[in-house]
Motif scaffolding. Structure first.
Motif, mmCIF file in Angstrom:
data_model
loop_
_atom_site.group_PDB
_atom_site.id
_atom_site.type_symbol
_atom_site.label_atom_id
_atom_site.label_comp_id
_atom_site.label_asym_id
_atom_site.label_seq_id
_atom_site.Cartn_x
_atom_site.Cartn_y
_atom_site.Cartn_z
ATOM 1 N N GLY A 1 -3.503 4.469 -2.174
ATOM 2 C CA GLY A 1 -3.486 3.237 -2.963
ATOM 3 C C GLY A 1 -2.390 2.309 -2.451
ATOM 4 O O GLY A 1 -1.894 2.472 -1.332
ATOM 5 N N GLU A 2 -2.002 1.365 -3.279
ATOM 6 C CA GLU A 2 -0.993 0.398 -2.842
ATOM 7 C C GLU A 2 0.412 0.883 -3.145
ATOM 8 O O GLU A 2 1.161 1.276 -2.258
ATOM 9 C CB GLU A 2 -1.257 -0.940 -3.533
ATOM 10 C CG GLU A 2 -0.330 -2.037 -3.077
ATOM 11 C CD GLU A 2 -0.393 -3.264 -3.966
ATOM 12 O OE1 GLU A 2 -0.032 -3.157 -5.158
ATOM 13 O OE2 GLU A 2 -0.808 -4.321 -3.481
ATOM 14 N N GLN A 3 0.766 0.910 -4.419
ATOM 15 C CA GLN A 3 2.103 1.312 -4.859
ATOM 16 C C GLN A 3 1.980 1.689 -6.332
ATOM 17 O O GLN A 3 1.034 1.272 -7.001
ATOM 18 C CB GLN A 3 3.079 0.150 -4.706
ATOM 19 C CG GLN A 3 2.651 -1.059 -5.486
ATOM 20 C CD GLN A 3 3.814 -1.953 -5.945
ATOM 21 O OE1 GLN A 3 4.947 -1.553 -5.949
ATOM 22 N NE2 GLN A 3 3.481 -3.164 -6.343
ATOM 23 N N PRO A 4 2.942 2.468 -6.864
ATOM 24 C CA PRO A 4 2.839 2.813 -8.282
ATOM 25 C C PRO A 4 2.954 1.572 -9.164
ATOM 26 O O PRO A 4 3.603 0.592 -8.774
ATOM 27 C CB PRO A 4 4.046 3.737 -8.508
ATOM 28 C CG PRO A 4 4.904 3.620 -7.312
ATOM 29 C CD PRO A 4 4.092 3.052 -6.204
ATOM 30 N N GLY A 5 2.322 1.622 -10.311
ATOM 31 C CA GLY A 5 2.471 0.557 -11.303
ATOM 32 C C GLY A 5 3.469 1.007 -12.361
ATOM 33 O O GLY A 5 4.151 2.030 -12.203
ATOM 34 N N GLU B 1 2.913 4.600 -13.693
ATOM 35 C CA GLU B 1 3.166 5.604 -12.654
ATOM 36 C C GLU B 1 4.664 5.736 -12.409
ATOM 37 O O GLU B 1 5.181 6.834 -12.204
ATOM 38 C CB GLU B 1 2.472 5.202 -11.344
ATOM 39 C CG GLU B 1 0.959 5.344 -11.364
ATOM 40 C CD GLU B 1 0.243 4.179 -12.049
ATOM 41 O OE1 GLU B 1 0.904 3.155 -12.340
ATOM 42 O OE2 GLU B 1 -0.969 4.291 -12.296
ATOM 43 N N PRO C 1 1.019 9.429 -9.316
ATOM 44 C CA PRO C 1 0.178 8.305 -8.905
ATOM 45 C C PRO C 1 -1.057 8.157 -9.796
ATOM 46 O O PRO C 1 -1.597 9.142 -10.293
ATOM 47 C CB PRO C 1 -0.237 8.687 -7.475
ATOM 48 C CG PRO C 1 -0.168 10.174 -7.437
ATOM 49 C CD PRO C 1 0.922 10.578 -8.400
ATOM 50 N N PHE C 2 -1.478 6.937 -9.956
ATOM 51 C CA PHE C 2 -2.739 6.605 -10.634
ATOM 52 C C PHE C 2 -2.907 7.270 -12.005
ATOM 53 O O PHE C 2 -3.870 7.982 -12.239
ATOM 54 C CB PHE C 2 -3.940 6.937 -9.725
ATOM 55 C CG PHE C 2 -4.125 5.924 -8.628
ATOM 56 C CD1 PHE C 2 -4.709 4.697 -8.896
ATOM 57 C CD2 PHE C 2 -3.693 6.188 -7.341
ATOM 58 C CE1 PHE C 2 -4.863 3.746 -7.896
ATOM 59 C CE2 PHE C 2 -3.838 5.241 -6.330
ATOM 60 C CZ PHE C 2 -4.426 4.018 -6.610
ATOM 61 N N ALA D 1 -5.375 1.397 -13.552
ATOM 62 C CA ALA D 1 -6.101 1.519 -12.274
ATOM 63 C C ALA D 1 -6.521 2.977 -12.055
ATOM 64 O O ALA D 1 -7.601 3.254 -11.510
ATOM 65 C CB ALA D 1 -5.229 1.044 -11.112
ATOM 66 N N HIS E 1 -9.237 -1.825 -3.905
ATOM 67 C CA HIS E 1 -8.345 -1.090 -4.811
ATOM 68 C C HIS E 1 -8.957 -1.146 -6.214
ATOM 69 O O HIS E 1 -9.490 -2.189 -6.617
ATOM 70 C CB HIS E 1 -6.972 -1.766 -4.808
ATOM 71 C CG HIS E 1 -5.930 -0.936 -5.474
ATOM 72 N ND1 HIS E 1 -5.815 -0.851 -6.842
ATOM 73 C CD2 HIS E 1 -4.980 -0.116 -4.956
ATOM 74 C CE1 HIS E 1 -4.824 -0.024 -7.137
ATOM 75 N NE2 HIS E 1 -4.295 0.431 -6.006
HETATM 76 N N1 URA Z 1 -1.994 1.417 -7.989
HETATM 77 C C1 URA Z 1 -1.703 2.169 -6.905
HETATM 78 O O1 URA Z 1 -1.942 1.781 -5.784
HETATM 79 N N2 URA Z 1 -1.162 3.359 -7.105
HETATM 80 C C2 URA Z 1 -0.912 3.862 -8.307
HETATM 81 O O2 URA Z 1 -0.411 4.972 -8.402
HETATM 82 C C3 URA Z 1 -1.251 3.077 -9.425
HETATM 83 C C4 URA Z 1 -1.780 1.837 -9.231
#
Ligand code: URA
Length: 482
Positions: free
Chosen positions: A322-326, A329, A335-336, A340, A444
């Protein structure tokens, strides 16, 4: 013999001035003792470092890297730190490359101290829980924390940035930090009895923790390593840990009792060497996760709660990036698990993929945001942040060696393919990463959440599921081959 008395445990300036004077006077490290004046209550006394600083003409240069390392290592609780740092400084004058000699006992000792301090700082960021005192306009938030090292001043600016809008105090036995909405201040340490034991927000923490707890992915050892028991007593959610683990164990026991069938002899023979491999891969992943916990390769670690490392089976054939934690997270360290993540879970299930069978990670492992009142607004990571984080993805990839990497969104595609890669032009087909690994580019899941038009959202969701079905086919193929 020279006896140097520093005014408090983190008196880096005092140490620096004394050390500089001693070096210029040619005082050997074996001829110096280092002490702290009185106890930590002396923190607010006036400075009384024994040696007086010399004039600037008599100074000398040391690498900036040493000053940075020393300013962190000096926060370690080991009383020997001042002496070891002085010995290092003394030796640096004739051995300019000493800092590059990782095997040197002084270097490795000071580096380990700095690492322990950073780890403690990260733990403080992750495990401080504020309790509310008073209500509404009168509300204040107070937390109790017991740091391993002298990190309160180091960690406090993080809480001032994160909780800029609320007045808070963090009480510790060494030192207390306070934020009034404008400035940080410090006061002497206190006894735990001075901190509130619970508040009305406690139940919210517990419900949140129960909601993100997934028994299928429970690893008690890894969890204890990430969240050592000594922190549990200050975490409202800690009271949930034992019942949730016990519940997970009961569910697992029932599964074992109900579905145990003997594998075929041939399958057993194939599985034996695999099991050994899986264990070593799992250990390597744990090692990476631990190392990444104190990553400072880009500035994002400063405001994020913690590193959110990848998660999933070590022998996964499919890796989702994915991109990055929100926000969610970042708080959970997984993660995730936020909105999302829910969208992803739904699409995975529809594509016929069990989430527990794939490894899920992010291209960037710290949450990037700007505070807006009480919420933290997600910010897209920059190219330099993606690059700084890429070594973690590369090491996850080299350890797991999946057959397929699914890059979800532009940031993931940029990291996985090593260049800016438009999604629509590149989705829907497998791309060779190397002889053994393919990549698949898709959107995403948060892109689907942002689409305002319900028809477009439904259409895009179907496309996302059909991309994931390609991953499902790879998974099925690997299951047949096993
Ligand atoms: N989006 C992401 O890319 N990663 C996550 O862990 C949560 C949202």
């Amino acid at each position: 013999m020279h006896h140097i008395t520093l005014i408090h445990q983190t008196d880096f300036n005092g140490w620096r001035q004394a050390a500089r004077t001693l070096v210029l006077d040619g005082v050997k490290p074996t001829d110096v003792t280092w002490n702290i004046e009185g106890d930590e209550d002396q923190l607010f006394a006036t400075m009384k470092t024994a040696s007086q600083p010399r004039s600037s003409a008599e100074t000398f240069n040391v690498p900036a890297k040493f000053v940075e390392l020393a300013s962190i290592a000096i926060l370690h609780r080991d009383p020997e730190r001042f002496a070891i740092l002085y010995r290092l400084l003394w030796r640096l004058r004739s051995h300019h490359d000493l800092l590059e000699v990782a095997t040197d006992p002084d270097i490795s000792c000071i580096s380990a101290m700095a690492k322990a301090v950073r780890r403690d700082e990260h733990k403080m960021h992750a495990f401080v829980r504020f309790r509310e005192i008073g209500r509404e306009r009168e509300a204040r938030y107070v937390a109790w924390f017991e740091p391993e090292h002298h990190i309160v001043e180091l960690a406090a600016p993080f809480f001032a940035r994160r909780f800029a809008a609320m007045p808070w105090s963090i009480l510790t036995p060494d030192l207390c930090a306070h934020w009034d909405g404008v400035a940080l201040s410090l006061s002497p340490g206190v006894h735990k009895a001075g901190a509130p034991a619970s508040d009305r927000l406690e139940e919210t923490w517990r419900r949140y923790y129960a909601a993100i707890f997934n028994p299928a992915r429970l690893k008690v050892k890894a969890m204890s390593a990430e969240m050592p028991r000594k922190y549990w007593r200050n975490l409202p959610e800690a009271s949930m840990i034992k019942p949730l683990i016990a519940g997970a164990a009961r569910a697992t026991d029932a599964m074992i009792a109900g579905a145990a069938t003997e594998p075929h002899k041939m399958q057993k023979r194939l599985e034996e060497p695999m099991r050994g491999k899986t264990t070593s891969v799992a250990k390597e992943l744990e090692r990476l996760r631990e190392e990444a916990a104190s990553c400072c390769a880009c500035p994002l670690w400063k405001d994020a709660t913690q590193t959110v490392f990848g998660e999933g089976p070590p022998d996964a054939t499919v890796m989702l990036v994915g991109e990055q934690p929100g926000d969610k997270e970042d708080l959970a360290g997984k993660p995730f698990v936020g909105p999302a993540g829910q969208m992803l879970d739904r699409a995975l299930a529809e594509a016929g993929i069990e989430r527990g069978k794939v490894y899920i990670t992010g291209a960037v492992k710290h949450f990037k945001f700007v505070p807006r009142g009480k919420i933290r607004l997600h910010q897209k990571p920059s190219t330099s942040e993606i690059k700084a984080c890429r070594p973690w993805y590369e090491r996850e990839l080299a350890t797991i060696k999946p057959a397929l990497v699914v890059a979800m969104g532009a940031t993931a595609a940029q990291s996985v393919l090593g260049k800016i890669t438009p999604i629509n032009k590149n989705r829907g087909h497998l791309i060779d990463l190397d002889d053994e690994t393919k990549a698949l580019v898709t959107v995403h899941p948060s892109y689907l959440l942002r689409l305002p038009d319900p028809d477009a959202r439904a259409r895009e969701y179907e496309r996302f599921v059909s991309d994931l079905k390609m991953a499902a086919a790879v998974l099925q193929k690997s299951a047949h081959a096993a």
